[in-house]
Design a protein around this motif. Structure first.
Motif, PDB file in Angstrom:
ATOM      1  N   LEU A  57       0.786  -1.101  -0.023  1.00 46.89           N
ATOM      2  CA  LEU A  57      -0.179   0.051   0.081  1.00 46.89           C
ATOM      3  C   LEU A  57       0.962   1.142  -0.109  1.00 46.89           C
ATOM      4  O   LEU A  57       1.555   1.429   0.924  1.00 46.89           O
ATOM      5  N   TYR A  58       0.690   2.005  -1.076  1.00 47.97           N
ATOM      6  CA  TYR A  58       1.555   3.064  -1.310  1.00 47.97           C
ATOM      7  C   TYR A  58       0.562   4.430  -1.258  1.00 47.97           C
ATOM      8  O   TYR A  58      -0.516   4.405  -1.820  1.00 47.97           O
ATOM      9  N   SER A  59       0.892   5.502  -0.382  1.00 54.49           N
ATOM     10  CA  SER A  59       0.049   6.553  -0.482  1.00 54.49           C
ATOM     11  C   SER A  59      -0.124   7.237  -1.801  1.00 54.49           C
ATOM     12  O   SER A  59      -1.251   7.597  -1.933  1.00 54.49           O
ATOM     13  N   TYR A  60       0.787   6.951  -2.719  1.00 58.61           N
ATOM     14  CA  TYR A  60       0.665   7.797  -4.043  1.00 58.61           C
ATOM     15  C   TYR A  60      -0.042   6.732  -5.155  1.00 58.61           C
ATOM     16  O   TYR A  60      -0.402   7.140  -6.127  1.00 58.61           O
ATOM     17  N   CYS A  61      -0.286   5.852  -4.764  1.00 56.03           N
ATOM     18  CA  CYS A  61      -0.803   4.614  -5.637  1.00 56.03           C
ATOM     19  C   CYS A  61      -2.278   4.374  -5.163  1.00 56.03           C
ATOM     20  O   CYS A  61      -2.570   3.661  -4.063  1.00 56.03           O
ATOM     21  N   PRO A  62      -3.440   4.548  -5.988  1.00 54.96           N
ATOM     22  CA  PRO A  62      -4.675   4.240  -5.536  1.00 54.96           C
ATOM     23  C   PRO A  62      -5.165   2.705  -5.401  1.00 54.96           C
ATOM     24  O   PRO A  62      -4.422   2.045  -6.227  1.00 54.96           O
ATOM     25  N   LEU A  63      -5.692   2.436  -4.602  1.00 58.39           N
ATOM     26  CA  LEU A  63      -6.307   0.876  -4.639  1.00 58.39           C
ATOM     27  C   LEU A  63      -7.132   0.571  -5.730  1.00 58.39           C
ATOM     28  O   LEU A  63      -7.855   1.666  -6.361  1.00 58.39           O
ATOM     29  N   PRO A  64      -6.715  -0.637  -6.356  1.00 56.72           N
ATOM     30  CA  PRO A  64      -7.632  -0.917  -7.545  1.00 56.72           C
ATOM     31  C   PRO A  64      -9.163  -1.170  -7.164  1.00 56.72           C
ATOM     32  O   PRO A  64      -9.719  -1.591  -6.192  1.00 56.72           O
ATOM     33  N   ARG A  65      -9.838  -0.731  -8.152  1.00 58.02           N
ATOM     34  CA  ARG A  65     -11.348  -0.443  -7.791  1.00 58.02           C
ATOM     35  C   ARG A  65     -11.753  -1.863  -7.484  1.00 58.02           C
ATOM     36  O   ARG A  65     -12.878  -1.986  -6.922  1.00 58.02           O
ATOM     37  N   ALA A  66     -11.396  -3.073  -8.170  1.00 57.43           N
ATOM     38  CA  ALA A  66     -11.875  -4.286  -8.245  1.00 57.43           C
ATOM     39  C   ALA A  66     -11.491  -4.728  -6.562  1.00 57.43           C
ATOM     40  O   ALA A  66     -12.386  -5.368  -5.897  1.00 57.43           O
ATOM     41  N   LEU A  67     -10.624  -4.265  -5.884  1.00 58.11           N
ATOM     42  CA  LEU A  67     -10.258  -4.673  -4.609  1.00 58.11           C
ATOM     43  C   LEU A  67     -11.363  -3.773  -3.734  1.00 58.11           C
ATOM     44  O   LEU A  67     -12.004  -4.377  -2.718  1.00 58.11           O
ATOM     45  N   ARG A  68     -11.496  -2.555  -4.266  1.00 62.09           N
ATOM     46  CA  ARG A  68     -12.446  -1.736  -3.127  1.00 62.09           C
ATOM     47  C   ARG A  68     -14.007  -2.453  -3.133  1.00 62.09           C
ATOM     48  O   ARG A  68     -14.636  -2.325  -2.328  1.00 62.09           O
ATOM     49  N   ASP A  69     -14.339  -2.540  -4.519  1.00 66.02           N
ATOM     50  CA  ASP A  69     -15.645  -3.135  -4.602  1.00 66.02           C
ATOM     51  C   ASP A  69     -15.797  -4.618  -4.035  1.00 66.02           C
ATOM     52  O   ASP A  69     -16.703  -4.781  -3.426  1.00 66.02           O
ATOM     53  N   PHE A  70     -14.688  -5.282  -4.168  1.00 65.48           N
ATOM     54  CA  PHE A  70     -14.829  -6.612  -3.452  1.00 65.48           C
ATOM     55  C   PHE A  70     -14.847  -6.452  -1.885  1.00 65.48           C
ATOM     56  O   PHE A  70     -15.751  -7.156  -1.255  1.00 65.48           O
ATOM     57  N   TYR A  72     -16.201  -4.079  -0.255  1.00 69.26           N
ATOM     58  CA  TYR A  72     -17.417  -3.273  -0.095  1.00 69.26           C
ATOM     59  C   TYR A  72     -18.533  -4.136  -0.305  1.00 69.26           C
ATOM     60  O   TYR A  72     -19.712  -3.998   0.225  1.00 69.26           O
ATOM     61  N   ASP A  73     -18.622  -5.248  -1.180  1.00 66.87           N
ATOM     62  CA  ASP A  73     -19.607  -6.197  -1.541  1.00 66.87           C
ATOM     63  C   ASP A  73     -20.214  -6.972  -0.292  1.00 66.87           C
ATOM     64  O   ASP A  73     -19.606  -7.323   0.565  1.00 66.87           O
ATOM     65  N   ASN A  74     -21.516  -6.730  -0.068  1.00 58.92           N
ATOM     66  CA  ASN A  74     -22.281  -7.185   1.088  1.00 58.92           C
ATOM     67  C   ASN A  74     -22.309  -8.710   1.320  1.00 58.92           C
ATOM     68  O   ASN A  74     -22.799  -9.080   2.143  1.00 58.92           O
ATOM     69  N   LYS A  75     -21.784  -9.539   0.202  1.00 58.24           N
ATOM     70  CA  LYS A  75     -21.495 -10.858   0.203  1.00 58.24           C
ATOM     71  C   LYS A  75     -20.087 -11.180   0.725  1.00 58.24           C
ATOM     72  O   LYS A  75     -19.722 -12.362   0.591  1.00 58.24           O
ATOM     73  N   THR A  76     -19.241 -10.276   0.826  1.00 56.60           N
ATOM     74  CA  THR A  76     -17.828 -10.532   1.341  1.00 56.60           C
ATOM     75  C   THR A  76     -17.888 -10.339   2.832  1.00 56.60           C
ATOM     76  O   THR A  76     -17.984  -9.177   3.236  1.00 56.60           O
ATOM     77  N   VAL A  77     -17.412 -11.317   3.567  1.00 56.97           N
ATOM     78  CA  VAL A  77     -17.570 -11.116   4.904  1.00 56.97           C
ATOM     79  C   VAL A  77     -15.879 -11.078   5.380  1.00 56.97           C
ATOM     80  O   VAL A  77     -15.528 -12.127   5.147  1.00 56.97           O
ATOM     81  N   VAL A  78     -15.375 -10.132   5.969  1.00 55.48           N
ATOM     82  CA  VAL A  78     -14.101  -9.578   6.285  1.00 55.48           C
ATOM     83  C   VAL A  78     -13.763 -10.203   7.737  1.00 55.48           C
ATOM     84  O   VAL A  78     -14.441  -9.640   8.589  1.00 55.48           O
ATOM     85  N   ALA A  79     -12.899 -11.208   8.041  1.00 60.36           N
ATOM     86  CA  ALA A  79     -12.904 -11.530   9.337  1.00 60.36           C
ATOM     87  C   ALA A  79     -11.227 -11.407   9.699  1.00 60.36           C
ATOM     88  O   ALA A  79     -10.383 -11.702   8.797  1.00 60.36           O
ATOM     89  N   GLY A  80     -11.272 -11.073  11.046  1.00 63.11           N
ATOM     90  CA  GLY A  80      -9.628 -10.790  11.540  1.00 63.11           C
ATOM     91  C   GLY A  80      -9.844 -10.766  13.071  1.00 63.11           C
ATOM     92  O   GLY A  80     -10.882 -10.710  13.575  1.00 63.11           O
ATOM     93  N   VAL A  81      -8.491 -10.784  13.340  1.00 58.61           N
ATOM     94  CA  VAL A  81      -8.550 -10.386  14.987  1.00 58.61           C
ATOM     95  C   VAL A  81      -8.073  -8.772  15.043  1.00 58.61           C
ATOM     96  O   VAL A  81      -7.320  -8.390  14.712  1.00 58.61           O
ATOM     97  N   GLY A  82      -8.864  -8.116  15.778  1.00 56.86           N
ATOM     98  CA  GLY A  82      -8.602  -6.831  15.943  1.00 56.86           C
ATOM     99  C   GLY A  82      -9.266  -6.051  14.787  1.00 56.86           C
ATOM    100  O   GLY A  82      -8.874  -5.193  14.226  1.00 56.86           O
ATOM    101  N   ILE A  83     -10.303  -6.937  13.821  1.00 56.32           N
ATOM    102  CA  ILE A  83     -10.821  -6.381  12.555  1.00 56.32           C
ATOM    103  C   ILE A  83     -11.395  -4.968  12.616  1.00 56.32           C
ATOM    104  O   ILE A  83     -11.372  -4.094  11.862  1.00 56.32           O
ATOM    105  N   GLU A  84     -11.927  -4.686  13.684  1.00 56.68           N
ATOM    106  CA  GLU A  84     -12.590  -3.055  13.786  1.00 56.68           C
ATOM    107  C   GLU A  84     -11.448  -2.010  13.731  1.00 56.68           C
ATOM    108  O   GLU A  84     -11.521  -1.115  12.772  1.00 56.68           O
TER     109      GLU A  84
END
Length: 184
Positions: A57-70, A72-84
């Motif tokens: 992740l570089y501050s000067y490079c935007p994230l790919p739209r496909a990753l942002r959409d992925f 944000y998708d309501n069928k993508t559940v992102v899990a992690g420790v300390g995820i909030e």
């Protein structure tokens, strides 16, 4: 299907897809623009099933739209420790990209529901994995590593050692596997 298979991930009619997520920050943040002194995340770790993505992740490079959409998708559940905390920091770090992680699941909370009586709210990813995966964990413990030692030369990807890749991949993989076990 394997017991922790995150499910079908075709475009049509897919059920919720469990994605393990973690992020790392390794560079010192000395320019004073952040009053808390927190460096932005510079390595994003994602895992779906047995497929891991490590993304700089570089501050000067935007994230790919496909990753942002992925994410944000309501069928993508992102899990992690300390995820909030991770999600909010990623969203703040990548505000200009419009990154929003819509559905997030804190693995510690889910584990406490499944294993009542265990105090899991402060445990590490490794400790949680030992409980949730019942000891079937081969966590790669990093030695002292500098993730972006070669960052100044612009050769980050080629500078990742096998140990660094394993460590970063295992974090996301364990989050995905625990999420799949806890949310089935």
């Amino acid at each position: 299907m394997d017991s922790w298979d995150p499910g079908y991930h075709g475009k049509k009619n897919r059920r919720n897809l469990i994605v393990g997520l973690s992020a790392l920050s390794s560079r010192p943040f000395a320019n004073g623009s952040n009053p808390k002194g927190e460096a932005p995340y510079d390595l994003l770790q994602l895992c779906v099933g047995t497929h891991c993505l490590l993304m700089e992740l570089y501050s000067y490079c935007p994230l790919p739209r496909a990753l942002r959409d992925f994410l944000y998708d309501n069928k993508t559940v992102v899990a992690g420790v300390g995820i909030e905390k991770i999600s909010k920091k990623l969203e703040k770090d990548r505000k200009e990209d419009g990154l929003i992680i819509r559905k997030r699941v804190e693995l510690r909370e889910e584990a406490e529901k499944m294993f009542p009586g265990n105090k899991l709210e402060k445990c590490s990813l490794e400790e949680l994995a030992m409980v949730v995966l019942r000891g079937e964990v081969n966590f790669v413990k990093p030695k002292k590593m500098k993730w972006h030692e070669a960052h100044e030369t612009g050769k980050f990807c080629s500078s990742l050692s096998k140990e660094m890749i394993k460590c970063a991949s295992v974090e996301a993989f364990l989050a995905c596997r625990m999420g799949s076990n806890l949310l089935k």
